[in-house]
Enzyme design. Sequence first.
Site, PDB file in Angstrom:
ATOM      1  N   ASN A   1       2.025  -8.820  -1.312  1.00 11.86           N
ATOM      2  CA  ASN A   1       0.765 -10.027  -0.623  1.00 11.86           C
ATOM      3  C   ASN A   1       1.380 -11.282  -0.778  1.00 11.86           C
ATOM      4  O   ASN A   1       2.449 -11.436  -1.363  1.00 11.86           O
ATOM      5  CB  ASN A   1      -0.331  -9.773  -1.619  1.00 11.86           C
ATOM      6  CG  ASN A   1      -1.179  -8.708  -1.387  1.00 11.86           C
ATOM      7  OD1 ASN A   1      -0.885  -7.518  -1.960  1.00 11.86           O
ATOM      8  ND2 ASN A   1      -2.012  -8.382  -0.699  1.00 11.86           N
TER       9      ASN A   1
ATOM     10  N   CYS B   1       0.893  -1.209  -0.121  1.00  6.24           N
ATOM     11  CA  CYS B   1       0.013  -0.097  -0.001  1.00  6.24           C
ATOM     12  C   CYS B   1       0.924   1.316  -0.018  1.00  6.24           C
ATOM     13  O   CYS B   1       1.668   1.321   0.781  1.00  6.24           O
ATOM     14  CB  CYS B   1      -0.949   0.007   1.151  1.00  6.24           C
ATOM     15  SG  CYS B   1      -1.846   1.458   1.525  1.00  6.24           S
TER      16      CYS B   1
END
Length: 322
Positions: A262, A253
Amino acid sequence: MRTPTVVRADGLPERVTIYEVGARDGLQNEKALVPTEVKAEFVERLLAAGLPVVEATSFVHPKWVPQLADAGDLMTLLHERLGARAGELPVLVPNERGLDRALELGARHIAIFGSATETFAQKNLNRGLDEQFAMFEPTVVRAREAGLDVRAYVSMCFGDPWEGAVPLEQVVTVGKRLFDLGASQLSLGDTIGVGTAGHVTALLDAFGAAGMAVDQLALHFHDTYGQALTNTYAALQAGVTTYDASAGGLGGCPYAKSATGNLATEDLVWMLDGLGIEHGVDLEQVVATSAWMAGHLGRPSPSAVVRALAGDRAGGTAESGA
Ligand code: HMG
Ligand code: MG
């Protein structure tokens, strides 16, 4: 070896859903701007590999996330190529302006994204912890009236880079409040990847004690500290059946200091295959897709499974035929 030996473990789900976030979480954090055509091909390849849910992009402010400023063009292109299926791809929407844009382009599934902490709410949404609800509530009400399905994310569930530890009760209170706006699923984000397995179990227990069913929850692990698979295993033991993952382990992010990729879809698929848990995804096709995308991004995939299976295909050279 291109597949693991299958040995089932007791007490785990028979089947899980992999919610693919590579085109959104993955590409929102890339320095290079990826051409819209390449993004569309990425989404198409992920669908072709059997991923049942592919989050496509975000209708956020284009100045806040320039990497996804082409959300409208991408959805138009995907409608041309995929027809009605494009409307089934979830898109991130923070507010009513984002919802208007998503509705114009035929979105049927949106995701709002709240923060469990005050600091990250300010950094990511330009709103305080309480103020975020004033933004989300009318958005969800209108989305539901229009017949849309809404997912809610809650970020910083396991720790915040500015505030440190985040109390379980705070995560449950914020998460439940987001879910109760009218979501069908709550995705618990370890935005900076600091969670560990016991913490996952404790958080899931706390949500259970607050009345949330395990099938209303998803987990969204970032792999910054290498804990994502272990944490997934802990969540499998608790019965969770939806896992967010990103092809090739892309992600992060831009407003969360120290957030990296991720959980890689391929690493997750390898573990699930070894455990004999069904998911419907073709590992070789996802690996080939990540190797192809690594070529476009000009750097190797961080996924261990991609590196093991793709060899030098993941080494950063563009190739299109994989
Ligand atoms: P703001 O500046 O406070 O917006 O941003 P505003 O409501 O004050 O409006 C200001 C202007 O922006 C207005 O235009 C609006 O129309 C326009 P003006 O009237 O001045 O001409 N505007 C928009 N334009 C296009 N699309 C929109 C939009 N909204 C307002 N949607 C805002 C508030 C929420 C929009 C901003 O902070 C933002 O876009 N934030 C998004 C940040 C982001 O995308 N972060 C990454 C996703 S979250 C994540 O990655 C975590 C997750 O993966 C889970 C995990 O890992 O934990 C999901
Ligand atoms: Mg994320």
